[in-house]
Design an enzyme around this catalytic site. Structure first.
Site, PDB file in Angstrom:
ATOM      1  N   ARG A  29      18.506  36.366  47.917  1.00 53.85           N
ATOM      2  CA  ARG A  29      19.494  36.321  46.837  1.00 53.85           C
ATOM      3  C   ARG A  29      19.396  35.035  46.042  1.00 53.85           C
ATOM      4  NH1 ARG A  29      23.521  40.046  49.280  1.00 53.85           N
ATOM      5  NH2 ARG A  29      25.229  40.308  47.833  1.00 53.85           N
ATOM      6  N   ARG A  57      35.936  47.593  52.877  1.00 52.76           N
ATOM      7  CA  ARG A  57      35.603  46.180  53.061  1.00 52.76           C
ATOM      8  C   ARG A  57      36.675  45.273  52.454  1.00 52.76           C
ATOM      9  NH1 ARG A  57      29.377  45.753  51.193  1.00 52.76           N
ATOM     10  NH2 ARG A  57      30.189  43.839  50.282  1.00 52.76           N
ATOM     11  N   ARG A  74      34.702  52.539  47.030  1.00 48.20           N
ATOM     12  CA  ARG A  74      33.797  52.736  48.180  1.00 48.20           C
ATOM     13  C   ARG A  74      34.555  52.719  49.511  1.00 48.20           C
ATOM     14  NH1 ARG A  74      29.090  48.482  48.871  1.00 48.20           N
ATOM     15  NH2 ARG A  74      30.797  47.028  48.538  1.00 48.20           N
ATOM     16  N   LYS A  82      22.249  49.589  46.570  1.00 43.72           N
ATOM     17  CA  LYS A  82      21.224  49.094  47.510  1.00 43.72           C
ATOM     18  C   LYS A  82      21.433  49.688  48.907  1.00 43.72           C
ATOM     19  CE  LYS A  82      22.446  44.762  46.927  1.00 43.72           C
ATOM     20  NZ  LYS A  82      23.599  44.961  46.027  1.00 43.72           N
ATOM     21  N   ARG A 108      31.595  38.221  42.724  1.00 50.89           N
ATOM     22  CA  ARG A 108      30.269  38.571  43.272  1.00 50.89           C
ATOM     23  C   ARG A 108      29.279  38.859  42.141  1.00 50.89           C
ATOM     24  NH1 ARG A 108      32.597  43.054  47.032  1.00 50.89           N
ATOM     25  NH2 ARG A 108      30.471  43.869  47.100  1.00 50.89           N
TER      26      ARG A 108
HETATM   27  P1  AP5 Z   1      26.445  50.709  47.648  1.00 50.93           P
HETATM   28  O1  AP5 Z   1      25.179  51.407  47.956  1.00 50.93           O
HETATM   29  O2  AP5 Z   1      27.368  50.436  48.793  1.00 50.93           O
HETATM   30  O3  AP5 Z   1      26.165  49.390  46.790  1.00 50.93           O
HETATM   31  P2  AP5 Z   1      25.419  48.036  47.169  1.00 50.93           P
HETATM   32  O4  AP5 Z   1      24.429  47.737  46.095  1.00 50.93           O
HETATM   33  O5  AP5 Z   1      24.906  48.089  48.584  1.00 50.93           O
HETATM   34  O6  AP5 Z   1      26.645  47.053  47.004  1.00 50.93           O
HETATM   35  P3  AP5 Z   1      27.247  45.947  47.959  1.00 50.93           P
HETATM   36  O7  AP5 Z   1      28.651  45.718  47.484  1.00 50.93           O
HETATM   37  O8  AP5 Z   1      27.099  46.293  49.408  1.00 50.93           O
HETATM   38  O9  AP5 Z   1      26.365  44.751  47.591  1.00 50.93           O
HETATM   39  P4  AP5 Z   1      26.698  43.297  47.716  1.00 50.93           P
HETATM   40  O10 AP5 Z   1      25.381  42.758  47.345  1.00 50.93           O
HETATM   41  O11 AP5 Z   1      27.856  42.777  46.966  1.00 50.93           O
HETATM   42  O12 AP5 Z   1      27.214  43.154  49.232  1.00 50.93           O
HETATM   43  P5  AP5 Z   1      26.512  42.602  50.551  1.00 50.93           P
HETATM   44  O13 AP5 Z   1      27.069  43.367  51.689  1.00 50.93           O
HETATM   45  O14 AP5 Z   1      25.048  42.490  50.409  1.00 50.93           O
HETATM   46  O15 AP5 Z   1      27.231  51.561  46.532  1.00 50.93           O
HETATM   47  C1  AP5 Z   1      28.529  51.213  46.107  1.00 50.93           C
HETATM   48  C2  AP5 Z   1      29.371  52.485  45.944  1.00 50.93           C
HETATM   49  O16 AP5 Z   1      28.871  53.234  44.844  1.00 50.93           O
HETATM   50  C3  AP5 Z   1      29.342  53.420  47.152  1.00 50.93           C
HETATM   51  O17 AP5 Z   1      30.619  53.967  47.335  1.00 50.93           O
HETATM   52  C4  AP5 Z   1      28.323  54.498  46.761  1.00 50.93           C
HETATM   53  O18 AP5 Z   1      28.671  55.764  47.347  1.00 50.93           O
HETATM   54  C5  AP5 Z   1      28.441  54.534  45.258  1.00 50.93           C
HETATM   55  N1  AP5 Z   1      27.153  54.760  44.606  1.00 50.93           N
HETATM   56  C6  AP5 Z   1      25.942  54.285  44.985  1.00 50.93           C
HETATM   57  N2  AP5 Z   1      24.982  54.670  44.107  1.00 50.93           N
HETATM   58  C7  AP5 Z   1      25.609  55.397  43.153  1.00 50.93           C
HETATM   59  C8  AP5 Z   1      25.153  56.078  41.982  1.00 50.93           C
HETATM   60  N3  AP5 Z   1      23.858  56.095  41.630  1.00 50.93           N
HETATM   61  N4  AP5 Z   1      26.079  56.729  41.233  1.00 50.93           N
HETATM   62  C9  AP5 Z   1      27.399  56.728  41.577  1.00 50.93           C
HETATM   63  N5  AP5 Z   1      27.885  56.110  42.696  1.00 50.93           N
HETATM   64  C10 AP5 Z   1      27.000  55.447  43.472  1.00 50.93           C
HETATM   65  O19 AP5 Z   1      27.072  41.088  50.573  1.00 50.93           O
HETATM   66  C11 AP5 Z   1      28.425  40.804  50.835  1.00 50.93           C
HETATM   67  C12 AP5 Z   1      28.616  39.288  50.900  1.00 50.93           C
HETATM   68  O20 AP5 Z   1      27.833  38.750  51.991  1.00 50.93           O
HETATM   69  C13 AP5 Z   1      28.140  38.510  49.662  1.00 50.93           C
HETATM   70  O21 AP5 Z   1      29.142  38.459  48.668  1.00 50.93           O
HETATM   71  C14 AP5 Z   1      27.851  37.126  50.290  1.00 50.93           C
HETATM   72  O22 AP5 Z   1      29.023  36.380  50.503  1.00 50.93           O
HETATM   73  C15 AP5 Z   1      27.261  37.486  51.650  1.00 50.93           C
HETATM   74  N6  AP5 Z   1      25.789  37.619  51.636  1.00 50.93           N
HETATM   75  C16 AP5 Z   1      25.074  38.743  51.950  1.00 50.93           C
HETATM   76  N7  AP5 Z   1      23.755  38.505  51.839  1.00 50.93           N
HETATM   77  C17 AP5 Z   1      23.625  37.218  51.451  1.00 50.93           C
HETATM   78  C18 AP5 Z   1      22.505  36.392  51.141  1.00 50.93           C
HETATM   79  N8  AP5 Z   1      21.232  36.870  51.209  1.00 50.93           N
HETATM   80  N9  AP5 Z   1      22.729  35.114  50.763  1.00 50.93           N
HETATM   81  C19 AP5 Z   1      23.999  34.609  50.698  1.00 50.93           C
HETATM   82  N10 AP5 Z   1      25.104  35.336  50.957  1.00 50.93           N
HETATM   83  C20 AP5 Z   1      24.919  36.646  51.335  1.00 50.93           C
END
Ligand code: AP5
Length: 219
Positions: free
Chosen positions: A88, A161, A127, A13, A172
């Site tokens: 979410r 992170r 990552r 994402k 997660r």
């Molecule tokens: P990346 O693009 O970084 O993946 P992502 O989908 O953004 O994953 P996240 O871990 O950031 O998502 P998340 O939903 O757990 O975290 P968030 O910050 O939202 O890609 C990952 C890796 O793979 C990278 O190294 C990339 O280079 C590689 N890659 C990408 N695409 C690829 C491909 N096609 N092939 C190969 N490699 C690839 O949330 C963190 C925390 O915040 C949550 O756990 C929660 O506690 C809180 N939070 C955030 N939003 C909310 C909400 N709306 N409600 C409640 N709590 C929330």
């Protein structure tokens, strides 16, 4: 144009939201990044949510909805936005609907990045991010062109992170399937859900996304 990227941790994402921002000028709104900024600044909100995030659980809906409601008011959202990590839960999706209706806005596409859960642990534990400009990399799948030097800004400082460890990733993923998966049906009913193959290479996923955005792909 307003978009939502849906998908489990590691689906890509953040990677794709940054590419969409660069290509279409839609601003990336990542609730994860916003929360991490609050934690880093040691604000009242940051102190409240740090332990929840480190355990891989979801932050309470009211806190997140308030954060997004404030952010969407900013002028840089006027040209459109791509929501990364929000909504979410169904209550968050309902709150977003109300927010947008009040402003006379709508979501054009909700794009579900479909991936295999097993591969997500490797993606997330590999990552890392440029400490200066935030560009994202991966030990195997997305290395800088010159080893240990950021492609975008030339920095040699990188960060990982605190929630990117195997145990938290599994928590997660569990939270995603329990609380976020039902959102797909919510948007399917509204006729705005599109699915793409997130197991393809980053450039191919980007092409699929662009096809959706260009309206060339139905579902
Ligand atoms: P990346 O693009 O970084 O993946 P992502 O989908 O953004 O994953 P996240 O871990 O950031 O998502 P998340 O939903 O757990 O975290 P968030 O910050 O939202 O890609 C990952 C890796 O793979 C990278 O190294 C990339 O280079 C590689 N890659 C990408 N695409 C690829 C491909 N096609 N092939 C190969 N490699 C690839 O949330 C963190 C925390 O915040 C949550 O756990 C929660 O506690 C809180 N939070 C955030 N939003 C909310 C909400 N709306 N409600 C409640 N709590 C929330």
């Amino acid at each position: 144009m307003n978009l939502i990227l849906l998908g489990p941790p590691g689906a890509g994402k953040g990677t794709q939201a940054k590419l969409l921002q660069a290509k279409f000028g839609v601003i990336q709104l990542s609730t994860g990044d916003m929360l991490r900024a609050e934690v880093a600044a040691k604000t009242e909100l940051g102190n409240k949510v740090q332990a929840v995030m480190d355990a891989g659980n979801l932050v309470p809906d009211d806190l997140i909805v308030a954060l997004i409601a404030q952010r969407i008011e900013k002028p840089d959202c006027r040209n459109g936005f791509v929501l990364d990590g929000f909504p979410r839960t169904i209550p968050q999706a309902q709150a977003l609907d109300t927010m947008l209706t009040t402003k006379g806005l709508k979501i054009n596409h909700v794009i579900e990045i479909r991936v295999d859960d097993q591969a997500m642990v490797e993606r997330i534990t590999g990552r890392y991010t440029c400490a200066r400009c935030g560009a994202g990399y991966h030990n195997t799948f997305n290395q800088p062109k010159v080893a240990d030097v950021c492609d975008r800004c030339g920095s040699t400082e990188f960060t990982r992170r605190s929630d990117d460890n195997e145990e938290t990733v599994r928590a997660r993923l569990k939270a995603y399937h329990a609380q976020t998966t039902p959102i797909a049906a919510f948007y399917q009913q509204k006729g705005v859900l599109r699915g793409i193959d997130g197991m393809a290479a980053i450039g191919e996923v980007e092409r699929q996304l662009e096809a959706v955005v260009d309206g060339q792909r139905a579902c």
